[in-house]
Design a protein around this motif. Structure first.
Motif, mmCIF file in Angstrom:
data_model
loop_
_atom_site.group_PDB
_atom_site.id
_atom_site.type_symbol
_atom_site.label_atom_id
_atom_site.label_comp_id
_atom_site.label_asym_id
_atom_site.label_seq_id
_atom_site.Cartn_x
_atom_site.Cartn_y
_atom_site.Cartn_z
ATOM 1 N N VAL A 181 -8.219 2.542 -7.311
ATOM 2 C CA VAL A 181 -9.334 2.234 -8.193
ATOM 3 C C VAL A 181 -9.197 0.882 -8.895
ATOM 4 N N ALA A 182 -7.959 0.450 -9.166
ATOM 5 C CA ALA A 182 -7.775 -0.797 -9.911
ATOM 6 C C ALA A 182 -7.527 -2.001 -9.022
ATOM 7 N N SER A 216 1.468 11.941 -14.679
ATOM 8 C CA SER A 216 2.544 12.856 -14.313
ATOM 9 C C SER A 216 3.350 12.248 -13.173
ATOM 10 N N MET A 217 4.583 12.709 -13.043
ATOM 11 C CA MET A 217 5.466 12.147 -12.024
ATOM 12 C C MET A 217 4.800 12.206 -10.650
ATOM 13 N N PRO A 218 4.637 11.056 -9.990
ATOM 14 C CA PRO A 218 3.992 11.048 -8.677
ATOM 15 C C PRO A 218 4.716 11.964 -7.691
ATOM 16 N N GLU A 273 -8.409 10.435 -11.627
ATOM 17 C CA GLU A 273 -8.277 11.759 -12.209
ATOM 18 C C GLU A 273 -6.810 12.031 -12.545
ATOM 19 N N GLY A 274 -6.582 12.558 -13.745
ATOM 20 C CA GLY A 274 -5.218 12.859 -14.171
ATOM 21 C C GLY A 274 -4.463 11.665 -14.709
ATOM 22 N N GLU A 325 -5.479 8.533 -23.671
ATOM 23 C CA GLU A 325 -6.873 8.940 -23.461
ATOM 24 C C GLU A 325 -7.145 9.046 -21.969
ATOM 25 N N ALA A 326 -7.649 10.201 -21.540
ATOM 26 C CA ALA A 326 -7.933 10.407 -20.124
ATOM 27 C C ALA A 326 -8.942 9.367 -19.633
ATOM 28 N N MET A 327 -8.678 8.808 -18.460
ATOM 29 C CA MET A 327 -9.589 7.825 -17.885
ATOM 30 C C MET A 327 -10.662 8.552 -17.090
ATOM 31 N N GLU A 328 -11.888 8.391 -17.511
ATOM 32 C CA GLU A 328 -13.004 9.064 -16.856
ATOM 33 C C GLU A 328 -13.602 8.130 -15.810
ATOM 34 N N VAL A 329 -12.789 7.870 -14.798
ATOM 35 C CA VAL A 329 -13.173 6.973 -13.708
ATOM 36 C C VAL A 329 -12.870 7.675 -12.398
ATOM 37 N N GLU A 330 -13.809 7.637 -11.470
ATOM 38 C CA GLU A 330 -13.580 8.252 -10.172
ATOM 39 C C GLU A 330 -12.379 7.594 -9.499
ATOM 40 N N GLY A 331 -11.473 8.419 -9.038
ATOM 41 C CA GLY A 331 -10.273 7.902 -8.415
ATOM 42 C C GLY A 331 -9.101 7.810 -9.362
#
Length: 266
Positions: free
Chosen positions: A239-240, A195-197, A178-179, A170-176
């Protein structure tokens, strides 16, 4: 709570272990960095070491040696996903497009396991607990706090883990963030996928990255280098929390993070 008192739900990361060319050197490294205790196990367990933190199992370290007709395993941290029936999960992995690398085997009275790869090439373990449920402590200094899938094909990986394990991306809808995708079991985040950094070398295969929680990311990185490890990505704020990506002195990659308090940064 950092102490794990309930069984791990199927699909949840429940254990991590490391295969190291020099097992004793690895035990000494992680003791210096995280304060783990552990020693090389008896011969009937292949010398496998269950490391402890605050008297609870936190991770495993084994010698990277060939097994039967198999080459020695790579020097990496392996994430294990919980299962209540590893035989059925092994079949589901194949049906979903994955590959069983090491077939189902009994681990004495402790549990049953296999090693597999998803369709994008990320290797992971599957653990069916009998007497040993997995990590007895998580989410505190020196213990696993997060398991992240870095993948070359996000859609293929998401479809595989949902089919084989019931894990939902599930896509995280948190600023910072994205993706970035949360991997959920019973609507509870148990890991992440991205995705691969771009900073990784071209051709880096899909893989699971283990994050260990630490009280001070910068201080822990200093311990890593003092113990002979290397820094792949210097501590940075995200963000975390504040995190870094490092390797031990034998080349195994892992992340350390000082998490933000719950609710902060949301």
């Amino acid at each position: 709570m950092p102490d794990v008192t309930a069984p791990y739900s199927p699909g949840t990361p429940c254990w991590v272990d490391l295969a190291a060319p020099d097992q004793q050197a690895a035990l000494d490294f992680y003791s210096a960095v995280f304060g783990w205790t552990g020693e090389i196990g008896p011969a009937d367990t292949g010398g496998y070491s269950v490391c402890h933190l605050n008297d609870k199992p936190v991770a495993g370290i084994m010698a990277a040696v060939p097994m039967e007709d198999q080459p020695a395993p790579p020097t990496v941290w392996t994430t294990y996903l919980a299962s209540t029936n590893v035989d059925a999960t092994s079949e589901a992995i194949g049906s979903a497009g994955g590959t069983v690398v090491m077939p189902v085997m009994d681990v004495m009275k402790f549990g049953r396991m296999c090693i597999a790869a998803d369709p994008t090439g990320a290797v992971f373990g599957v653990w069916e607990a009998l007497e040993f449920p997995g990590a007895g402590i998580v989410n505190e200094h020196g213990a696993v706090v997060w398991n992240q899938l870095n993948t070359t094909d996000r859609d293929a990986a998401a479809a595989f883990y949902e089919t084989a394990f019931g894990i939902k991306a599930e896509a995280m809808e948190v600023e910072g963030a994205e993706g970035y995708f949360a991997l959920k079991v019973d609507d509870r985040p148990v890991g992440g996928m991205t995705s691969m950094p771009p900073e990784l070398p071209a051709g880096t295969p899909s893989h699971w990255l283990t994050y260990f929680a630490v009280a001070d990311a910068d201080g822990t990185v200093a311990k890593v280098t003092a113990a002979g490890g290397s820094v792949l990505k210097e501590p940075f704020d995200m963000v975390a929390g504040r995190m870094a990506i490092v390797t031990d002195q034998q080349g195994a990659t892992f992340a350390v993070i000082t998490p933000k308090p719950m609710g902060e940064g949301e």
